[in-house]
Design a protein around this motif. Structure first.
Motif, PDB file in Angstrom:
ATOM      1  N   LEU A  95       0.861  -1.186   0.000  1.00  0.00           N
ATOM      2  CA  LEU A  95       0.000   0.000   0.000  1.00  0.00           C
ATOM      3  C   LEU A  95       0.897   1.236   0.000  1.00  0.00           C
ATOM      4  O   LEU A  95       1.756   1.386   0.863  1.00  0.00           O
ATOM      5  CB  LEU A  95      -0.910   0.004   1.228  1.00  0.00           C
ATOM      6  CG  LEU A  95      -1.869   1.193   1.350  1.00  0.00           C
ATOM      7  CD1 LEU A  95      -2.911   1.167   0.238  1.00  0.00           C
ATOM      8  CD2 LEU A  95      -2.551   1.191   2.719  1.00  0.00           C
ATOM      9  N   VAL A  96       0.669   2.135  -0.959  1.00  0.00           N
ATOM     10  CA  VAL A  96       1.536   3.292  -1.170  1.00  0.00           C
ATOM     11  C   VAL A  96       0.758   4.570  -0.880  1.00  0.00           C
ATOM     12  O   VAL A  96      -0.444   4.649  -1.164  1.00  0.00           O
ATOM     13  CB  VAL A  96       2.054   3.313  -2.631  1.00  0.00           C
ATOM     14  CG1 VAL A  96       3.030   4.473  -2.846  1.00  0.00           C
ATOM     15  CG2 VAL A  96       2.718   1.986  -2.972  1.00  0.00           C
ATOM     16  N   GLU A  97       1.439   5.559  -0.325  1.00  0.00           N
ATOM     17  CA  GLU A  97       0.762   6.844  -0.120  1.00  0.00           C
ATOM     18  C   GLU A  97       0.216   7.308  -1.471  1.00  0.00           C
ATOM     19  O   GLU A  97       0.929   7.351  -2.482  1.00  0.00           O
ATOM     20  CB  GLU A  97       1.715   7.869   0.486  1.00  0.00           C
ATOM     21  CG  GLU A  97       3.027   8.097  -0.261  1.00  0.00           C
ATOM     22  CD  GLU A  97       3.889   9.141   0.427  1.00  0.00           C
ATOM     23  OE1 GLU A  97       3.346  10.192   0.832  1.00  0.00           O
ATOM     24  OE2 GLU A  97       5.096   8.911   0.571  1.00  0.00           O
ATOM     25  N   PRO A  98      -1.090   7.599  -1.531  1.00  0.00           N
ATOM     26  CA  PRO A  98      -1.744   7.829  -2.827  1.00  0.00           C
ATOM     27  C   PRO A  98      -1.095   8.898  -3.695  1.00  0.00           C
ATOM     28  O   PRO A  98      -1.031   8.746  -4.916  1.00  0.00           O
ATOM     29  CB  PRO A  98      -3.166   8.226  -2.424  1.00  0.00           C
ATOM     30  CG  PRO A  98      -3.382   7.598  -1.097  1.00  0.00           C
ATOM     31  CD  PRO A  98      -2.058   7.654  -0.410  1.00  0.00           C
ATOM     32  N   ALA A  99      -0.596   9.960  -3.091  1.00  0.00           N
ATOM     33  CA  ALA A  99      -0.037  11.064  -3.878  1.00  0.00           C
ATOM     34  C   ALA A  99       1.205  10.649  -4.662  1.00  0.00           C
ATOM     35  O   ALA A  99       1.555  11.298  -5.653  1.00  0.00           O
ATOM     36  CB  ALA A  99       0.293  12.242  -2.970  1.00  0.00           C
ATOM     37  N   ARG A 100       1.849   9.546  -4.249  1.00  0.00           N
ATOM     38  CA  ARG A 100       3.090   9.130  -4.917  1.00  0.00           C
ATOM     39  C   ARG A 100       2.984   7.726  -5.507  1.00  0.00           C
ATOM     40  O   ARG A 100       3.984   7.099  -5.839  1.00  0.00           O
ATOM     41  CB  ARG A 100       4.260   9.238  -3.938  1.00  0.00           C
ATOM     42  CG  ARG A 100       4.390  10.643  -3.350  1.00  0.00           C
ATOM     43  CD  ARG A 100       5.665  10.840  -2.593  1.00  0.00           C
ATOM     44  NE  ARG A 100       6.839  10.813  -3.461  1.00  0.00           N
ATOM     45  CZ  ARG A 100       8.097  10.906  -3.020  1.00  0.00           C
ATOM     46  NH1 ARG A 100       8.317  11.032  -1.723  1.00  0.00           N
ATOM     47  NH2 ARG A 100       9.106  10.872  -3.855  1.00  0.00           N
ATOM     48  N   PHE A 101       1.753   7.271  -5.645  1.00  0.00           N
ATOM     49  CA  PHE A 101       1.503   5.937  -6.202  1.00  0.00           C
ATOM     50  C   PHE A 101       2.067   5.814  -7.615  1.00  0.00           C
ATOM     51  O   PHE A 101       2.793   4.866  -7.936  1.00  0.00           O
ATOM     52  CB  PHE A 101      -0.007   5.675  -6.193  1.00  0.00           C
ATOM     53  CG  PHE A 101      -0.428   4.416  -6.897  1.00  0.00           C
ATOM     54  CD1 PHE A 101      -0.238   3.182  -6.319  1.00  0.00           C
ATOM     55  CD2 PHE A 101      -1.035   4.483  -8.147  1.00  0.00           C
ATOM     56  CE1 PHE A 101      -0.640   2.015  -6.967  1.00  0.00           C
ATOM     57  CE2 PHE A 101      -1.443   3.334  -8.802  1.00  0.00           C
ATOM     58  CZ  PHE A 101      -1.244   2.096  -8.209  1.00  0.00           C
ATOM     59  N   ASP A 102       1.745   6.762  -8.481  1.00  0.00           N
ATOM     60  CA  ASP A 102       2.218   6.695  -9.869  1.00  0.00           C
ATOM     61  C   ASP A 102       3.743   6.735  -9.942  1.00  0.00           C
ATOM     62  O   ASP A 102       4.343   6.071 -10.792  1.00  0.00           O
ATOM     63  CB  ASP A 102       1.624   7.848 -10.687  1.00  0.00           C
ATOM     64  CG  ASP A 102       0.126   7.697 -10.913  1.00  0.00           C
ATOM     65  OD1 ASP A 102      -0.377   6.561 -10.816  1.00  0.00           O
ATOM     66  OD2 ASP A 102      -0.536   8.720 -11.158  1.00  0.00           O
ATOM     67  N   GLU A 103       4.346   7.509  -9.067  1.00  0.00           N
ATOM     68  CA  GLU A 103       5.807   7.618  -9.063  1.00  0.00           C
ATOM     69  C   GLU A 103       6.462   6.285  -8.736  1.00  0.00           C
ATOM     70  O   GLU A 103       7.440   5.874  -9.382  1.00  0.00           O
ATOM     71  CB  GLU A 103       6.238   8.672  -8.049  1.00  0.00           C
ATOM     72  CG  GLU A 103       7.741   8.908  -7.988  1.00  0.00           C
ATOM     73  CD  GLU A 103       8.130   9.929  -6.931  1.00  0.00           C
ATOM     74  OE1 GLU A 103       9.339  10.007  -6.611  1.00  0.00           O
ATOM     75  OE2 GLU A 103       7.223  10.640  -6.415  1.00  0.00           O
ATOM     76  N   LEU A 104       5.925   5.581  -7.738  1.00  0.00           N
ATOM     77  CA  LEU A 104       6.512   4.286  -7.393  1.00  0.00           C
ATOM     78  C   LEU A 104       6.253   3.264  -8.492  1.00  0.00           C
ATOM     79  O   LEU A 104       7.140   2.464  -8.820  1.00  0.00           O
ATOM     80  CB  LEU A 104       5.956   3.777  -6.058  1.00  0.00           C
ATOM     81  CG  LEU A 104       6.598   2.473  -5.573  1.00  0.00           C
ATOM     82  CD1 LEU A 104       8.097   2.632  -5.374  1.00  0.00           C
ATOM     83  CD2 LEU A 104       5.947   1.988  -4.279  1.00  0.00           C
TER      84      LEU A 104
END
Length: 319
Positions: free
Chosen positions: A68-77
């Motif tokens: 689970l990734v912090e939503p604001a940086r999901f695309d970046e990861l």
């Protein structure tokens, strides 16, 4: 002529190391956690071995690693994972319409997947707020000589409850895991924390059949009861999270102009959709025709459950 040493070195270079699934799970979890850490991206392992270590379910080897990734940086990861040699799992037409919370990555030679989430189904609060709440319940899990961040017992219990509910009506494993969860001993403080976290993340109503069995008695917030996703959740659990229900969901959420195309693809999936959904399909005219006919049978058998789910929860928002 190459020397024996050179031949041996070449052979060693060309050798393929076959990973067992349990080895791949641990290495992939450690690798993706380290990747996120290097980028300064907050990420939490959900499910996986932490659930067993907390005593929430029996020990088992998963086919994927859930993050689970912090939503604001999901695309970046996701981009960083793709740049590192992993590829997105192909998605069929229905998956593109109904799966919006995660991206699955594959890599040649690795028997496990990476399933990267921007939010987790069943938590009805704003995804950013849910992540912040779960982040406060992070727990250090050493894997492959790396300190990964996973969920503690309280947060893990909520995730496991939501995950098991979605499949409990059609998979005995999920039902068994749910039964083990409700038999798990919790302290008074843990039950208090479960109630507080469930309210904060908006999963009191979605776990309405589970929390009381854990000894947690708490009322959902008005925002949770007003969530447009609550009806979808209840329908999905009732329908068993499979089959024709997802086509019904896709139709309901689409514009009228899109519905004829969706109906046609439901009745007559493309070659690509067939092979993505059923890779074992023989890619011949006869093989694809047989796969389509078998698919019609599965759809007809699952349609009554989907229709009952939609009818049962029509217009139902609050409890």
């Amino acid at each position: 002529m190459p020397t024996d040493a050179a031949t041996d070195a070449t052979a060693a270079t060309d050798a393929t190391v076959l990973l067992r699934l349990d080895e791949a799970d641990e290495l992939a979890a450690a690798w993706v956690s380290a990747l996120a850490e290097r980028r300064g991206i907050r990420a939490l392992l959900i499910k996986g071995p932490a659930l067993h270590l907390h005593g929430l379910r029996g020990e088992r080897v998963s086919a994927d690693v859930d993050l689970l990734v912090e939503p604001a940086r999901f695309d970046e990861l996701c981009q960083a994972i793709a740049e590192s040699g992993w590829t997105k799992r192909p998605s069929g037409f229905l998956g593109e319409l109904t799966t919006v919370h995660s991206v699955t990555f594959l890599r040649d030679g690795w028997p496990c997947d990476l399933d990267v989430h921007s939010f987790f189904p069943g938590f009805l609060a704003d995804p950013a707020d849910v992540f912040e709440a779960l982040w406060r319940h992070r727990w250090v899990l050493p894997l492959a000589h790396h300190d990964c961040l996973a969920l503690d017992k309280v947060a893990g219990a909520l995730v496991l409850g939501l995950h098991s509910l979605r499949g409990a009506t059609i998979q005995s494993r999920h039902l068994a895991e749910l039964e083990q969860l409700v038999r798990t001993p919790f302290t008074d403080q843990e039950r208090e924390d479960l109630g507080a976290l469930a309210r904060e993340t908006g999963c009191v109503a979605t776990l309405e059949t589970v929390l009381p069995r854990l000894g947690v008695h708490v009322e959902p917030t008005a925002a949770e009861l007003a969530s447009r996703d609550l009806r979808d959740w209840r329908e999905r659990v009732t329908a068993g999270s499979h089959g024709a229900y997802f086509w019904m969901l896709a139709l309901r959420k689409s514009r009228w102009s899109e519905r004829p195309r969706i109906l046609w693809r439901a009745v007559w999936p493309t070659r690509r959709d067939l092979l993505v959904a059923r890779p074992e399909t023989r890619d011949t005219f006869r093989g694809r025709t047989r796969a389509r006919l078998a698919r019609w049978g599965r759809g007809i058998r699952s349609a009554p459950a989907g229709l009952r789910a939609v009818w049962t929860h029509r217009g139902r928002v609050s409890s």
